[in-house]
Motif scaffolding. Structure first.
Motif, mmCIF file in Angstrom:
data_model
loop_
_atom_site.group_PDB
_atom_site.id
_atom_site.type_symbol
_atom_site.label_atom_id
_atom_site.label_comp_id
_atom_site.label_asym_id
_atom_site.label_seq_id
_atom_site.Cartn_x
_atom_site.Cartn_y
_atom_site.Cartn_z
ATOM 1 N N SER A 1 0.842 -1.186 0.000
ATOM 2 C CA SER A 1 0.000 0.000 0.000
ATOM 3 C C SER A 1 0.877 1.235 0.000
ATOM 4 O O SER A 1 1.893 1.288 0.688
ATOM 5 C CB SER A 1 -0.897 0.000 1.246
ATOM 6 N N ALA B 1 -10.373 5.438 -0.542
ATOM 7 C CA ALA B 1 -9.478 4.373 -0.997
ATOM 8 C C ALA B 1 -9.496 4.327 -2.520
ATOM 9 O O ALA B 1 -10.560 4.356 -3.138
ATOM 10 C CB ALA B 1 -9.920 3.029 -0.421
ATOM 11 N N THR C 1 -4.680 1.328 -2.303
ATOM 12 C CA THR C 1 -4.655 -0.025 -1.754
ATOM 13 C C THR C 1 -3.837 -0.941 -2.661
ATOM 14 O O THR C 1 -3.515 -0.597 -3.799
ATOM 15 C CB THR C 1 -6.075 -0.598 -1.619
ATOM 16 N N ALA D 1 -8.204 -5.397 -0.908
ATOM 17 C CA ALA D 1 -7.734 -4.544 0.183
ATOM 18 C C ALA D 1 -8.644 -3.332 0.360
ATOM 19 O O ALA D 1 -8.836 -2.850 1.483
ATOM 20 C CB ALA D 1 -6.300 -4.108 -0.088
ATOM 21 N N ALA E 1 -10.611 -2.300 3.710
ATOM 22 C CA ALA E 1 -10.507 -0.970 4.303
ATOM 23 C C ALA E 1 -11.887 -0.417 4.645
ATOM 24 O O ALA E 1 -12.079 0.209 5.697
ATOM 25 C CB ALA E 1 -9.771 -0.027 3.347
#
Length: 291
Positions: free
Chosen positions: A20, A35, A69, A74, A78
């Motif tokens: 990340s 994100a 991400t 991911a 999140a």
């Protein structure tokens, strides 16, 4: 048939990120955390994020923070963990996030004048590969194991052609299957000869250099796919969510359209219609990703 992406070979190819590029902030009611998924070069995306979050903060009235991400999964995590409030996401990860955590669709992209696009199988023009059958025993790079245009829909063309039975049987047909971490990374891997083909969005060749664009072509195209969208975690403050949506819709105004280049370059945004993604939900069920 159950699809298990963790059983497949996952490699970072042609500049794909393996970490990340930002640290999500602790959940705070006085700020908005976004994100972003690495569809393109993550380093470029970081610069874009800094530009657009500053503008959004001015419009919304609270600090806006963004981070990249590793992949779609991911981004979903999140949202689940409260490390992100809103995420830019493809249609397939959205329907999975909807089922798993109750994610809420906010906005859909309009790209090249349409609310949909396709997935394609790209090859180099000098490869001698002219059909899907020619890829038997060859190596292929897809963008992400839970990407619709960067995996599931392009792979479905091999199923339609009778070359594989389903996602779980892909490695019986190909030499090796790689997940490169994004459209640009998969396309670069193919263009540079690291793999024989790439499965990506119909517009993914635009992420290559002009010279590379002239050197690649596509040999198969999926059915239309509903466009990428912007989604929110369940429980996000309604007023903050409404102000974010209003700010994003301002990007459709002529004086703001230059800022769309910081958000993957769509033509603009419209309010999301959850029913438009029913076909994606059905594809996910057929592939064993949804019950």
């Amino acid at each position: 048939m159950q699809f298990h992406p963790t059983r497949r070979t996952v490699l970072a190819l042609a500049g794909a990120t393996a970490l990340s590029l930002g640290t999500p902030l602790a959940a705070q009611a006085d700020r908005l955390r976004l994100a972003f998924i690495p569809q393109e070069n993550p380093e470029k995306l970081l610069g874009d994020i800094e530009a657009i979050t500053g503008w959004l903060a001015e419009q919304i009235g609270v600090p806006v923070e963004g981070f990249v991400t590793i992949d779609h999964a991911a981004a979903v995590e999140a949202l689940r963990n409260g490390d992100a409030d809103i995420s830019f996401m493809g249609a397939l990860p959205f329907v999975l996030a909807e089922a798993e955590i109750g994610a809420v669709p906010l906005l859909s992209e309009v790209y090249r004048g349409a609310p949909s696009y396709t997935g394609r199988i790209f090859v180099r023009r000098d490869s001698g590969i002219r059909s899907l059958a020619d890829l038997r025993g060859k190596d292929i790079a897809f963008a992400d194991p839970i990407s619709e245009s960067g995996y599931l829909y392009p792979l479905a063309e091999f199923v339609k052609a009778g070359l594989i039975e389903g996602p779980g049987a892909a490695e019986t047909f190909f030499g090796r299957v790689f997940f490169a971490g994004g459209y640009q990374q998969a396309m670069q891997a193919m263009a540079e000869g690291l793999v024989d083909a790439a499965g990506a969005s119909q517009y993914a060749d635009l992420l290559l250099t002009p010279v590379q664009q002239a050197e690649v072509t596509w040999i198969a195209e999926s059915v239309p796919i509903p466009s990428h969208l912007v989604i929110a975690r369940p429980g996000l403050d309604a007023g903050l969510q409404d102000r974010f949506v209003a700010a994003m819709l301002q990007l459709n105004a002529p004086e703001n359209r230059d800022k769309l280049s910081y958000l993957y370059g769509p033509d603009g945004y419209v309010t999301a219609d959850a029913a438009a993604y029913d076909g994606v939900r059905e594809m996910a069920r057929q592939s064993g990703l949804l019950r």
